[in-house]
Scaffold this motif. Sequence first.
Motif: not given
Lengths: 654, 190
Positions: A379-383
């Motif tokens: 998963p890529v956490i929102k910046y």
Amino acid sequence: MKQLSTFTISALVAGLFLSGAMSSCKPKKMDAAISGDAAQKVYVAPGKKDELYLFTSGGFSGQMGVYGLPSGRMLKQVPVFSQDAESGYGFSEETKPMLMTSHGYTPWDDSHHPQLSRTNGQDDGRWIFVNANNTPRIARTNLSTFHTDEIIELPNCGGNHASPFLTQNTEYVVGASRFSIPYDKDGEAPIADYKDKFKGTISYIKVDSATGRMKLNFQLLVPGVDYDLSRAGKAISHGWNFFTCYNSEKAHTLLEVNASQRDKDFILAVNWKKAEEYLAQGKAQKWPTNYAHNVFDESTQTASTEMIKEVNVMDVKDLPGICYFIPCPKSPHGCDVDPTGEYIAASGKLAAVIPVYSFTKIQKAIADKAFDGDYDGIPVIKYEAALDGEVEKPGLGPLHTEFDDKGNAYTSFFVSSEIVKWDVKTKQILDRVPTYYSIGHLCVPMGDNIKPYGKYVIALNKITKDRYLPTGPELTQSAQLYDISGAKMQLLLDFPTIGEPHYAQACPADLVLKHQIKFFKLADNNHKYATKTEKDAKVVRDGKDVHVYMTAIRSHFTPDNIEGVKVGDNVYFHVTNLEQDWDVPHGFAVKGANNAEILVLPGQTKTLKWVPDRVGVSPMYCTDFCSALHQEMQGYVRVSPAGSSTALKFSTGE
Amino acid sequence: MKKLKTYTRVIVFLCALAMIPANFVSVWQIILEAPQYPEGLKMEIWSHKIAGDVNNINGLNHYIGMAQIKEENFPEFKVMPYMIWIMVFLAALTALVGRRFLLWTTASYLLFCGAWGIYDFWRWEYEYGHNLNPHAAIRIPGMAYQPPLFGWKQLLNFLAGSFPDTGGYLIIVPAVVIVGLLVIEQFRKK
Ligand SMILES: [Cu+2]
């Protein structure tokens, strides 16, 4: 026409005046003046000792430098990954196993990041760990002796850069791969298949809290980008590691262009406690492998190598909750956790801001699933969800941040060659000071501890020209010491260092001093070939091997005359230093020895192997000026032709 | 036909002589200074070549995607030596013949060369400063790297300076003197 030409003339004349005045309209440089009391602040009077130890990586020298601060005086070069002809490290029979790897004997490396062992998030002065980038290894140097006691090789790793970066109680040291590589079958794949086949690994090496002994506990198989630097969480973020990674483009050629295309690369946040849980549940696969684990036993004064054949591997995409990516502006290098453990400052080498993340926000983003899709199943956490704030327009080429004891951060800027001080909470820039030149890492004493010592910042520069007397095309590397106790940073001192000091750590001298060993107790010397009294000295032939049991004491060897050695014999000089006093080593050298001399410390035994190649009499002598009669500390070995019948004979004082 | 004063002819002749060495030394210089280059990097523009630390400058410029500065890209170098020789020739002719229309011709030619030089130099600087490789490692939004036409300018961590070099002065000073003499000759008429 007349007016026109008059105009042109005045314009031209004005131009000339301007060029005449060119020096006056030149913008002023950033002020770097040394003020009057700088010398006083670094002066350590004869008989007085420095306040701090500074440990620098030796870079391509493969060693580690030890300096006193604030004087900047070099105290020692500790042999770690490279042979050292001065001490015989890597040459003597006892220390050769230290440099064994699965590739055989590997007597050099590229060492980058020393890190002191810690307890409760504070340096404890017991050991210092340093990575080898090339042939992936991690070493542990014992600060009671300043000797390298252990080196562990990392399997499944293509370049151990983000390493060793310890957790807050030295539970783990990590080794993350800079170069991703394929793990198919024999680890061979077309390079063009990089995107599909290449992966990175992060190795978690468990450290025994009593002995420091390392054990590779597990490895995480992670997406195939380049892992660069790391810090472990502390205090509230304890249990996590943060790694910067570049090349999220997964380029495999011409990375200088192809790996700098995306606006954002990543920070990889790893929940290692979660990984431990999965390991305990038996979720790891056992991969066959082969790597060296080398340990120096102080009791026998001898190192040994164990080849380990299996390793626990967990693929993080199959085990949710271990890894999260967080976007980070262009090509991040440093990834630094502040003393509270809450803020994580990253440094995009090509970015125009310093993003500061909040651990609390990262946890909330994970709980809320504030994700921007995934990257290779992670998963890529929102910046914005992870970000606490950005330091705006800080400078060019931010690399690495350390912290002081007052809530300030210090970031090095490679391109604009400066240190910038900023407030961790407000993200406001407070001060900037030039460095000479192209600073890489910087070091604040205990700057990565829960309670930093502060007081100084040390710049580790890549370029040194015009700071010292030149020494040929290659100049010594440079470090600089700045006082950070006031509102403005103040340059105090330049001093040269060995190799390339990628990173350094500094701690108060007391932490190290309390563990110091002054000499090895002869009674505790369990070396196989130790000779504890002169009357035990002897020479023993075993086929082609000749073992010389030799003692050294001020100011003679026993025996000092040896006969019956033959050309082609393997002569092992096992030299025991009988001294029981601080700072009385004896050296040993023999003519024609084509490996090294050895330096034998008080109470220690060391072995030099010598294969005489010609008939004659070879002098041997002590190389360390040990006493008034040091020059008299010598002897002879008679070398007879191979197959001759000269009897074995040895004596002292005859 | 107006004859020029003797002192005018002598001075113009000296100007002609002064301009000759301009062909054998650097005419213009671009200087770059940065913290790690305190001694500066210098690019020299001669009438027929580029010299100085061009390779170092190219090495640095590649980070920001600036095109490589290469001599063969500049057709100007084939022309500029002739332009200077023509200056020398016209000035010498003016001095020898001593006619005012020749002084007019020489001064106009010098002014034309000056204007062309400034325009051409600006055009090249604009070209190099703006035409950046979109794949460069360092890209800063809104940033162009056009060096100053004249004087100092901060470009990221580099302080860029642009100034005449010896050869430049060997042309500018005589040019100013010649144009000045022309004005004096014009006023003298009254
Ligand atoms: Cu001695």
